[in-house]
Write a protein that holds these residues in place. Structure first.
Motif, PDB file in Angstrom:
ATOM      1  N   ALA A  77       8.342   3.372 -11.487  1.00 13.86           N
ATOM      2  CA  ALA A  77       7.985   2.005 -11.885  1.00 13.86           C
ATOM      3  C   ALA A  77       8.320   1.006 -10.782  1.00 13.86           C
ATOM      4  O   ALA A  77       7.549   0.079 -10.508  1.00 13.86           O
ATOM      5  CB  ALA A  77       8.724   1.636 -13.167  1.00 13.86           C
ATOM      6  N   TYR A  78       9.472   1.202 -10.159  1.00 13.22           N
ATOM      7  CA  TYR A  78       9.883   0.322  -9.056  1.00 13.22           C
ATOM      8  C   TYR A  78       8.829   0.305  -7.957  1.00 13.22           C
ATOM      9  O   TYR A  78       8.446  -0.762  -7.456  1.00 13.22           O
ATOM     10  CB  TYR A  78      11.230   0.799  -8.514  1.00 13.22           C
ATOM     11  CG  TYR A  78      11.593   0.282  -7.149  1.00 13.22           C
ATOM     12  CD1 TYR A  78      12.130  -0.995  -6.984  1.00 13.22           C
ATOM     13  CD2 TYR A  78      11.417   1.064  -6.010  1.00 13.22           C
ATOM     14  CE1 TYR A  78      12.474  -1.472  -5.735  1.00 13.22           C
ATOM     15  CE2 TYR A  78      11.750   0.597  -4.754  1.00 13.22           C
ATOM     16  CZ  TYR A  78      12.283  -0.663  -4.617  1.00 13.22           C
ATOM     17  OH  TYR A  78      12.614  -1.138  -3.368  1.00 13.22           O
ATOM     18  N   HIS A  79       8.319   1.477  -7.593  1.00 13.69           N
ATOM     19  CA  HIS A  79       7.308   1.534  -6.522  1.00 13.69           C
ATOM     20  C   HIS A  79       5.974   0.951  -6.976  1.00 13.69           C
ATOM     21  O   HIS A  79       5.302   0.270  -6.192  1.00 13.69           O
ATOM     22  CB  HIS A  79       7.140   2.975  -6.051  1.00 13.69           C
ATOM     23  CG  HIS A  79       8.274   3.471  -5.206  1.00 13.69           C
ATOM     24  ND1 HIS A  79       8.532   2.964  -3.946  1.00 13.69           N
ATOM     25  CD2 HIS A  79       9.232   4.398  -5.442  1.00 13.69           C
ATOM     26  CE1 HIS A  79       9.584   3.577  -3.431  1.00 13.69           C
ATOM     27  NE2 HIS A  79      10.029   4.445  -4.316  1.00 13.69           N
TER      28      HIS A  79
ATOM     29  N   GLY B 289       2.339  -3.905  -6.508  1.00 11.89           N
ATOM     30  CA  GLY B 289       1.479  -4.868  -7.182  1.00 11.89           C
ATOM     31  C   GLY B 289       0.739  -4.321  -8.386  1.00 11.89           C
ATOM     32  O   GLY B 289      -0.134  -4.990  -8.931  1.00 11.89           O
ATOM     33  N   GLU B 290       1.068  -3.111  -8.843  1.00  9.35           N
ATOM     34  CA  GLU B 290       0.401  -2.500  -9.999  1.00  9.35           C
ATOM     35  C   GLU B 290       1.288  -2.700 -11.228  1.00  9.35           C
ATOM     36  O   GLU B 290       2.047  -1.825 -11.642  1.00  9.35           O
ATOM     37  CB  GLU B 290       0.148  -1.012  -9.737  1.00  9.35           C
ATOM     38  CG  GLU B 290      -0.845  -0.735  -8.637  1.00  9.35           C
ATOM     39  CD  GLU B 290      -2.274  -1.077  -9.043  1.00  9.35           C
ATOM     40  OE1 GLU B 290      -2.514  -1.324 -10.252  1.00  9.35           O
ATOM     41  OE2 GLU B 290      -3.150  -1.099  -8.159  1.00  9.35           O
TER      42      GLU B 290
ATOM     43  N   GLU C 274       0.830  -1.207   0.000  1.00 11.80           N
ATOM     44  CA  GLU C 274       0.000   0.000   0.000  1.00 11.80           C
ATOM     45  C   GLU C 274       0.866   1.259   0.000  1.00 11.80           C
ATOM     46  O   GLU C 274       0.603   2.218  -0.732  1.00 11.80           O
ATOM     47  CB  GLU C 274      -0.920  -0.014   1.220  1.00 11.80           C
ATOM     48  CG  GLU C 274      -1.769   1.233   1.383  1.00 11.80           C
ATOM     49  CD  GLU C 274      -2.459   1.277   2.733  1.00 11.80           C
ATOM     50  OE1 GLU C 274      -2.682   2.397   3.240  1.00 11.80           O
ATOM     51  OE2 GLU C 274      -2.757   0.195   3.291  1.00 11.80           O
ATOM     52  N   LEU C 275       1.919   1.261   0.812  1.00  6.11           N
ATOM     53  CA  LEU C 275       2.791   2.431   0.891  1.00  6.11           C
ATOM     54  C   LEU C 275       3.592   2.622  -0.397  1.00  6.11           C
ATOM     55  O   LEU C 275       3.854   3.752  -0.814  1.00  6.11           O
ATOM     56  CB  LEU C 275       3.733   2.298   2.095  1.00  6.11           C
ATOM     57  CG  LEU C 275       3.059   2.381   3.469  1.00  6.11           C
ATOM     58  CD1 LEU C 275       4.072   2.124   4.584  1.00  6.11           C
ATOM     59  CD2 LEU C 275       2.396   3.739   3.672  1.00  6.11           C
ATOM     60  N   HIS C 276       3.985   1.524  -1.040  1.00  4.26           N
ATOM     61  CA  HIS C 276       4.676   1.640  -2.323  1.00  4.26           C
ATOM     62  C   HIS C 276       3.759   2.272  -3.373  1.00  4.26           C
ATOM     63  O   HIS C 276       4.199   3.112  -4.167  1.00  4.26           O
ATOM     64  CB  HIS C 276       5.162   0.268  -2.806  1.00  4.26           C
ATOM     65  CG  HIS C 276       6.501  -0.131  -2.271  1.00  4.26           C
ATOM     66  ND1 HIS C 276       7.652   0.544  -2.585  1.00  4.26           N
ATOM     67  CD2 HIS C 276       6.871  -1.147  -1.440  1.00  4.26           C
ATOM     68  CE1 HIS C 276       8.692  -0.034  -1.979  1.00  4.26           C
ATOM     69  NE2 HIS C 276       8.241  -1.058  -1.277  1.00  4.26           N
ATOM     70  N   ARG C 277       2.488   1.888  -3.391  1.00 11.03           N
ATOM     71  CA  ARG C 277       1.547   2.473  -4.358  1.00 11.03           C
ATOM     72  C   ARG C 277       1.382   3.971  -4.106  1.00 11.03           C
ATOM     73  O   ARG C 277       1.375   4.785  -5.041  1.00 11.03           O
ATOM     74  CB  ARG C 277       0.192   1.768  -4.277  1.00 11.03           C
ATOM     75  CG  ARG C 277       0.206   0.334  -4.796  1.00 11.03           C
ATOM     76  CD  ARG C 277      -1.192  -0.202  -4.984  1.00 11.03           C
ATOM     77  NE  ARG C 277      -1.894  -0.358  -3.720  1.00 11.03           N
ATOM     78  CZ  ARG C 277      -1.872  -1.444  -2.958  1.00 11.03           C
ATOM     79  NH1 ARG C 277      -1.138  -2.489  -3.339  1.00 11.03           N
ATOM     80  NH2 ARG C 277      -2.557  -1.513  -1.834  1.00 11.03           N
ATOM     81  N   SER C 278       1.249   4.321  -2.846  1.00 15.38           N
ATOM     82  CA  SER C 278       1.117   5.739  -2.504  1.00 15.38           C
ATOM     83  C   SER C 278       2.380   6.512  -2.870  1.00 15.38           C
ATOM     84  O   SER C 278       2.311   7.662  -3.309  1.00 15.38           O
ATOM     85  CB  SER C 278       0.831   5.885  -0.997  1.00 15.38           C
ATOM     86  OG  SER C 278      -0.392   5.278  -0.660  1.00 15.38           O
ATOM     87  N   THR C 279       3.537   5.884  -2.703  1.00 16.41           N
ATOM     88  CA  THR C 279       4.802   6.542  -3.060  1.00 16.41           C
ATOM     89  C   THR C 279       4.880   6.785  -4.559  1.00 16.41           C
ATOM     90  O   THR C 279       5.283   7.872  -5.009  1.00 16.41           O
ATOM     91  CB  THR C 279       5.994   5.678  -2.608  1.00 16.41           C
ATOM     92  OG1 THR C 279       5.944   5.510  -1.188  1.00 16.41           O
ATOM     93  CG2 THR C 279       7.317   6.333  -2.985  1.00 16.41           C
ATOM     94  N   ALA C 280       4.494   5.795  -5.349  1.00 15.81           N
ATOM     95  CA  ALA C 280       4.521   5.961  -6.801  1.00 15.81           C
ATOM     96  C   ALA C 280       3.636   7.130  -7.233  1.00 15.81           C
ATOM     97  O   ALA C 280       4.024   7.947  -8.076  1.00 15.81           O
ATOM     98  CB  ALA C 280       4.056   4.666  -7.483  1.00 15.81           C
TER      99      ALA C 280
END
Length: 1020
Positions: A658-660, A665-666, A633-639
């Motif tokens: 892209a990494y985030h 999971g996107e 969830e935090l990676h998606r928000s970071t992206a």
């Protein structure tokens, strides 16, 4: 609530004093920190806030000192005093009633106080229209002068944001004062007295509106960390002698070393005398013009960066310019970031500069070093405006080579102009694209008056470290007495703590970072009270102690730290606030606590609100404490947050985004950003582009199909095939990707793409398959495009067909194809020129010269080669082939000419020795060495080259030719190995359908007495 300033009793929920306008605060009974009246818990230690009361016998967690809060006598301290005042405050509130005036001025003074608190200063006095703040007391701060300057600049920025606010002026002075602690029923107050305070008060009047005046003492105390413009000496009211005054302009960048200037209290620097002596010896060599490249290696937390920092501080004090860069934990997701940072620091490019101003600064700097010819390349690399792009090579390989060449020129020019120091930290996180630049810098700087330093963990190595100019310093564990000195500084020498000290020394194992974290853990568990200190549990690893400290944070602060760990080692407050979904004031409160706990620090070297983890292990521990679902969830928000932040530089940062997305999971969003990055990086580093296209293919195969997805997949597969030869990828690995790309192109009815993909796969087969297969693939591509009325693609395929026929040794047919290609090559569009990757005209001319040479038409070949060599700059591969073909033409008839061409060739290769060029150039140099009657030297030279080509998977289409030249050299030396080398060359040439190399091998075997059949008649 009682006002600290005027003792007026206000309503319980008031924000500002109704009597004097001062901001009201609650005082934490646990750590003494002053907080907003609306705060639920202390922003520094997280303790619940209670009704203010007299505080006695509490632990101050910020300083790590157990103290009794009672009235004390004054003490002398050297600190920095900041005094800020609102200009024209009387006129500002002239038409306002008392309540409105208090509210308007209260907003301004509150903004001032926030800036002071951000850099851990203490507001000593608060008046209706100004503040006085101390830095260096009551909390001891070695960098108090820098903090005061940072706070002043932040103060101005805060007030400018307030609509309709009048200007403020600020004065800062550094010196000795008497600080007296005054205890009241609600708080501690600090009263500073002395001449230094009076100078600061008078200095404020000398500052311009929205400006900061500082004294020479403050400038000196910042140790070169600030930019200040001198105003000369001035007499201040009440001060007998003139005072040198400066206007503060900003904080200087110091990328790597800022981790030691961002607010944390530094432990004593001890136990590193031997390492410092080694670094000073290297610096002495640099002064003598014989600089080595020095690597500093040690385990995480061993003090590599601190060692570098202390050495560089000494070097700066002696007038050595320092240029710094640092790789990051997500470096492989952001290729070239350290090199871009190094360039931007060198050219003085900051985020505040417009792109036009930044470009002008680059141009002026290059002109200073007489390197204006490299301006287009560097502006393009930095993403700055470039009026004329005609000087940029369309060949991506050539562009990358030229960029490395320009880096070499610049590094060499700087190194020779003035003794200086380059430092690149944390190489264990360095991306492959940056590795090439680093190797270039190391090769260029060694043996000059510029010292290059790098540091890294023990598991890192690089091939350039095997070169004679490199030496290494191992950072060993600190001796127990050195750890004891650190404990003296942090804990004092109270005998009751002896057992705790012994346990920390044993557990730390000589690692200073681990020792410091154990100390903090003990402080947070109140071990310094001396009660049962021997029973305080000490974790067995640094990861465990960090995890324990993180777990003790309040949930809101822990979440913020975890969100920051996902964003990266360096992060901005605004981005992490979005990721953690917390309001900015609460985010700032969390950061204030984390800075106080020395987990993070604020970076004054770049724009406001940018922070960094104090140590990579802190980030790793915070990241590791997240559950998988929350981490995603935090990676998606970071992206999402980074997409907004980097809207003006999205291509350059799309790999990080892209990494985030991928970690979140996107997969589709990740693939789209990897595609964007692949297109951007393709002109800078094709191998990195190849990795990004592989990521696109991998990810889009995991999302539901659609025509758009299929087109993206076809594009990715096609580019992987097109770039595969850069990485020396085996044909068996590329073939299924090729088949997938062609299937998709046919399904999408994109015959242009199908033809180009088939052609690209033929180029792969030249390296790892057969030249006849290369010819067949190009013929297949020509059939696919037939009838499509695409003159550009047809012209491109004619050019490639000429190359394929020459590679297979069909020289007569190759000449016909080459003639047709030269007649139609002008029809090639810009897009198809980019697909080819280089300018086709000189490529075709070089092919023609080689064809004519093999047909015995030497004079015609010479005319073409002379024109290429004397003509405008061309692709380096073609230039090397031009010199090399002249060597082949004349090595038996004119050895002097061959030697001359080899010398020119060696000059080119010394400046541009990429793996492919090194193999290609070595082939020709070996022929020239044979012409010079040096066969013994050729044997060793070619054995090394063949081993290198196989290891690097570079230039493998030349392997059969290298073996024939090796066999020729062994025949000349009388070696019994000549026959086996010639047979190996013949067999390899037959497998790869390289008839010219096969004929040469047969000629050598005949000379050795072998009975062979007549050479292939197709050679004629």
């Amino acid at each position: 609530m009682l006002c600290e300033t005027c003792q007026y009793k206000n309503e319980a929920d008031a924000n500002f004093c109704a009597n004097c306008g001062s901001m009201l605060v609650q005082t934490c009974t646990e750590c003494g920190c002053r907080n907003s009246p609306k705060a639920a818990s202390c922003i520094r230690c997280g303790s619940p806030l209670q009704t203010p009361a007299k505080i006695q016998g509490s632990t101050n967690r910020t300083t790590g000192i157990f103290a009794t809060r009672a009235a004390r006598e004054g003490e002398r301290k050297r600190l920095s005093v900041l005094i800020a005042d609102v200009v024209g405050s009387t006129a500002f509130i002239d038409n306002l009633n008392a309540e409105e005036a208090a509210n308007r001025l209260g907003i301004i003074t509150s903004a001032m106080r926030e800036a002071v608190a951000r850099f851990e200063g203490t507001v000593n006095k608060l008046q209706g229209d100004g503040v006085m703040a101390l830095f260096g007391a009551p909390i001891s701060q070695e960098d108090h002068a820098v903090r005061a300057c940072c706070a002043a600049l932040a103060m101005i920025e805060n007030v400018r944001r307030i609509e309709g606010a009048p200007p403020i002026r600020i004065g800062i002075n550094t010196g000795e004062v008497v600080v007296k602690t005054v205890l009241t029923d609600v708080s501690e107050q600090y009263d500073a007295m002395g001449r230094a305070v009076h100078i600061a008060a008078r200095l404020e009047h000398e500052a311009p509106d929205f400006g900061v005046a500082i004294t020479a003492a403050t400038v000196q105390a910042t140790a070169g960390a600030v930019d200040a413009e001198p105003l000369g000496e001035r007499y201040l009211r009440g001060i007998s002698e003139p005072i040198s005054i400066f206007v503060l302009k900003g904080i200087r960048p110091a990328i790597a070393s800022q981790q030691f200037r961002g607010g944390q209290k530094l432990s004593p620097f001890v136990g590193r005398d031997q390492e410092i002596r080694a670094l000073n010896a290297a610096l002495d060599e640099a002064r003598a013009g014989k600089s080595p490249v020095v690597g500093i290696v040690g385990e995480a937390g061993s003090g590599k960066s601190r060692l570098v920092f202390e050495f560089l501080e000494s070097a700066r004090a002696n007038g050595f310019p320092v240029l710094e860069a640092r790789a990051t934990g997500y470096g492989r997701a952001t290729p070239l970031r350290p090199i871009l940072d190094l360039y931007r620091t060198f050219f003085g490019i900051s985020d505040e500069l417009s792109k036009q101003m930044a470009a002008a600064r680059v141009e002026a700097t290059l002109a200073h070093y007489s390197l204006t010819q490299d301006l287009p390349l560097i502006l393009d690399f930095l993403g700055l405006p470039l009026a004329d792009r005609t000087g940029l090579p369309s060949d991506v390989a050539l562009r990358r080579l030229r960029l490395l060449e320009s880096a070499r020129h610049l590094a060499r020019a700087v190194a020779l102009a003035q003794p200086s120091i380059f430092i690149v930290e944390d190489l264990h996180w360095l991306d492959p694209a940056s590795e090439a630049f680093l190797e270039t810098l190391a090769d260029s700087i060694s043996g000059t008056s510029t010292l290059m330093l790098v540091n890294f963990r023990e598991d890192y190595s690089s091939r350039w470290m095997e070169r004679p100019y490199y030496r290494q310093i191992a950072v060993a564990p600190l001796a127990p007495d050195a750890i004891e000195t650190i404990l003296d500084h942090s804990l004092g020498t109270d005998p009751s703590l002896a057992n705790l000290r012994r346990r920390i020394v044993e557990r730390a194992g000589g690692n200073p970072f681990f020792a410091e974290e154990l100390i903090r853990a003990a402080i947070e568990q109140n071990a310094l009270a001396g009660v049962r200190a021997s029973e305080v549990p000490l974790p067995s690893t640094v990861e465990a102690v960090l995890g324990s400290r993180i777990d003790r944070l309040m949930e809101v602060h822990k979440l913020f730290l975890q969100a920051a760990a996902v964003v990266g080692k360096e992060f901005s407050l605004s981005v992490v606030a979005k990721v953690a979904q917390v309001a900015i004031p609460l985010a700032r409160a969390s950061l204030q606590l984390l800075v106080g706990a020395e987990m993070v620090y604020e970076r004054p070297d770049i724009q406001r609100d940018n922070f960094s983890f104090r140590h990579p292990l802190v980030q790793e521990a915070a990241y590791g404490s997240l559950l998988t679902e929350k981490r995603s969830e935090l990676h998606r928000s970071t992206a999402a947050a980074l997409t907004v932040k980097f809207r003006d530089g999205l291509d350059e940062n799309s790999s990080l985004i892209a990494y985030h997305w991928e970690k979140g999971g996107e997969n589709l969003f990740a693939a789209q950003n990897y595609l964007k990055f692949a297109l951007w990086i393709g002109t800078r580093d094709p191998r990195n582009a190849l990795d990004s296209w592989r990521n696109v293919r991998r990810l889009v195969q995991q999302v539901p199909t659609s025509p758009e997805i299929e087109y993206m997949l076809m594009m990715a597969c096609g580019q992987i095939v097109n770039l595969a030869w850069w990485g020396g990828t085996d044909a068996s690995e590329v073939e299924p990707i090729f088949e997938q790309a062609v299937t998709l192109a046919n399904k999408l009815r994109d015959m242009r793409a199908a033809a180009l993909i088939i052609m690209a796969f033929g180029r792969v087969l030249l390296i790892a398959g057969s030249s006849d297969e290369y010819v067949a693939k190009v013929e297949e591509a020509q059939e696919v495009i037939k009838g499509q009325r695409n003159e550009s693609v047809e012209a491109l395929l004619k050019a490639v067909y000429s190359h394929a026929l020459l590679s297979a040794g069909h020289v007569s047919r190759a000449l016909e194809a080459n003639t047709l290609a030269l007649e139609s090559i002008h029809q090639l569009t810009k897009l198809d020129r980019q697909t080819l990757g280089f300018e086709p005209e000189p490529w075709l001319q070089t092919q023609r010269a080689r064809i004519l040479m093999n047909l015995g038409r030497i004079a015609e070949a010479d005319a073409i080669l002379d024109a290429l060599i004397a003509g405008p700059p061309t692709d380096l591969v073609h230039l090397v082939n031009a010199h090399g073909t002249k060597i082949e033409c004349h090595r038996r008839t004119r050895p002097d000419l061959a030697r001359q061409q080899a010398e020119l060739l060696q000059g080119i290769l010394q400046e541009n020795a990429t793996p492919y060029l090194r193999v290609l150039g070595n082939r020709y140099r070996a022929l020239a060495m044979l012409a010079n009657n040096s066969p013994e030297e050729v044997v060793d030279f070619l054995k090394e080259t063949i081993d290198y080509a196989r290891a690097q998977k570079a230039g493998l289409e030349l392997e059969a030719y290298l073996l024939t030249t090796l066999a020729e050299a062994q025949i000349a030396t009388g070696s019994a190995l000549a026959r086996s080398a010639a047979i190996e060359a013949r067999d390899l040439a037959r497998r790869r359908a390289m008839r010219i190399a096969e004929a040469e091998a047969d000629r050598l075997l005949t000379a050795l007495g072998e009975d062979i059949s007549k050479a292939d008649p197709s050679l004629g």
